[in-house]
Design an enzyme around this catalytic site. Structure first.
Site, short mmCIF file in Angstrom:
data_model
loop_
_atom_site.label_atom_id
_atom_site.label_comp_id
_atom_site.label_asym_id
_atom_site.label_seq_id
_atom_site.Cartn_x
_atom_site.Cartn_y
_atom_site.Cartn_z
N HIS A 222 10.61 3.46 16.83
CA HIS A 222 12.00 3.83 16.15
C HIS A 222 12.97 2.49 17.01
O HIS A 222 12.64 1.39 16.81
CB HIS A 222 12.34 4.96 16.76
CG HIS A 222 13.83 5.63 16.26
ND1 HIS A 222 14.27 4.99 15.28
CD2 HIS A 222 14.36 6.69 16.67
CE1 HIS A 222 15.40 5.77 15.36
NE2 HIS A 222 15.31 6.95 15.98
N HIS A 261 9.38 0.43 7.01
CA HIS A 261 10.02 1.32 7.14
C HIS A 261 9.81 2.72 6.51
O HIS A 261 9.17 2.68 5.49
CB HIS A 261 11.40 1.18 6.73
CG HIS A 261 12.51 1.82 7.22
ND1 HIS A 261 13.08 3.35 6.57
CD2 HIS A 261 13.45 1.75 8.23
CE1 HIS A 261 14.04 3.71 7.47
NE2 HIS A 261 14.42 2.79 8.20
N ASP A 312 15.77 -4.03 12.89
CA ASP A 312 15.65 -4.47 14.44
C ASP A 312 14.94 -5.79 14.17
O ASP A 312 15.08 -6.64 15.31
CB ASP A 312 14.49 -3.58 14.81
CG ASP A 312 14.98 -2.31 15.02
OD1 ASP A 312 15.97 -1.94 15.65
OD2 ASP A 312 14.24 -1.38 14.80
#
Ligand code: COA
Length: 370
Positions: A222, A261, A312
């Site tokens: 995450h 994802h 990210d």
């Protein structure tokens, strides 16, 4: 083997309704309260978004002023919090220090059991203002330097840099940082947001929910991925090693951080905007090498596996180029995501039902104690 249908990882399961944001994998897009995130990045600040997510509308200029003044009024940490943070070992990860710091704030809040909308809104303002102070304090402790008090003449982002480094960077850096906070603010029923809703659903309080959310966000699958991305880029080291590094990682069937994802399978809506600002940071700070390595890794991943990068991936190197230690990246994610979490906590409270799914038992059959 159970004959029940198991939704491992709750993949594809719709567990409730929400009016906070809409994640649209079919068009690779994301809206907060109906506004496209790219539009918000182009025309608004993170403080507008921090207001929008909880109130449902963008603030008027008067509401914006009142909101930012309230945020300033809530800044600062009591000695009890500072002393507690200072007593943690310097090697303690700032994310763990932050989880502890938020928990202490809960202990000091006399309204801990009051989850009325008014009190929760006030708790949100307090967390929005104090989380950056905790992160900065944890960072200063980790490098053996003293705490820098808040400067209320500065905006939200500027003050954070001031509290970490004792100076405010150029406008370009502040804008890139602000955009990253907008992009990180909210994303549907992701693992940490769902954690905050589960905790809230039992009738628990906002500080407990946020403490749990931080624990969930920390994991590398995450929010922790933004730190792992930068560790990876540093391990690759030079653009000429990037192709072979990625081929080897794929051969070894490694999960490469910053790619993939659960919801988006054709690209993360937030990546183009963050990439643009990461490139600006590279030009501004002379960190072009990180963009070159990222581009090659991304190209090889697309060619070999067709897996796209997530937010990210560009955020990690962007924070690095802004001057942050890698361990600061996921805590920074929290100082943004608190806005989304608070909106979900209040939404859950407004129409609560205890979240309590089932499991299919696959252990030994019933037996007698002899
Ligand atoms: N690197 C290499 N392969 C990946 C991958 C990655 N980052 N992400 C997914 N895959 C592959 C899986 O190995 C799997 O391949 P297989 O079908 O041959 O077994 C396939 O893609 C599906 O992946 P899966 O793990 O089932 O998807 P998921 O929806 O459960 O996982 C993530 C989503 C985010 C947990 C996963 O993509 C991941 O671990 N990414 C890296 C961590 C990260 O960046 N997290 C931040 C998310 S915003």
């Amino acid at each position: 083997m159970s004959d029940q249908i198991i939704h491992k990882g709750l993949a594809g399961v719709v567990v409730d309704e929400s009016a906070v944001s809409k994640v649209m994998p079919e068009t690779n897009s994301l809206t907060y309260r109906g506004y496209a995130v790219e539009d918000l990045c182009d025309h608004k600040s993170f403080m507008d978004v921090a207001y929008l997510l909880v109130y449902g509308e963008l603030p008027t200029p008067e509401q914006f002023e009142a909101f930012t003044n309230l945020e300033k009024a809530h800044r600062g940490l009591k000695d009890q919090v500072l002393n507690c943070l200072a007593s943690l070992p310097p090697a303690c990860h700032p994310m763990d220090a932050l989880r502890t710091g938020v928990s202490i704030l809960g202990c000091l809040d006399e309204r801990i059991w009051d989850s009325s909308p008014e009190t929760n809104m006030d708790k949100y303002m307090s967390l929005l203002a104090k989380i950056p102070c905790i992160i900065a304090a944890a960072y200063r402790n980790s490098i053996g330097k003293s705490y820098i008090p808040e400067d209320n003449t500065l905006g939200f982002c500027e003050n954070f840099f001031h509290m970490c480094f004792g100076k405010v960077p150029a406008e370009e850096v502040i804008k890139a940082f602000d955009v990253s906070l907008i992009l990180y603010a909210e994303h549907g029923f992701n693992a940490s947001t769902f954690t905050t809703r589960v905790i809230t659903s039992s009738g628990s309080d906002m500080h407990s929910a946020v403490t749990g959310g931080i624990g969930a966000l920390k994991g590398p699958l995450h929010g922790g991925a933004n730190e792992q991305v930068m560790h990876m880029l540093k391990e690759v080291g030079e653009a000429e090693h990037a192709e072979s590094w990625m081929m080897e990682a794929l051969e070894q069937k490694k999960k490469v951080m910053g790619f993939g994802h659960r919801v988006y399978k054709n690209g993360d809506s937030r990546v183009p905007t963050m990439k643009k600002y990461a490139s600006k940071m590279a030009e501004f700070t002379g960190g072009k090498k990180w963009i070159e390595i990222s581009d090659i890794l991304e190209g090889v991943m697309m060619r070999e596996k067709g897996i796209h990068p997530n937010l990210d991936y560009p955020a990690g190197p962007a924070y690095y180029m802004m001057g942050f230690e890698i361990e600061m990246f996921t805590p920074i994610f929290v100082m943004s995501r608190i806005s989304g979490w608070a909106a979900h906590i209040m939404e859950q409270n407004a129409d609560n039902k205890l979240i309590r799914p089932l499991s299919a038992y696959n252990g030994v059959g019933q037996r007698e104690v002899k």
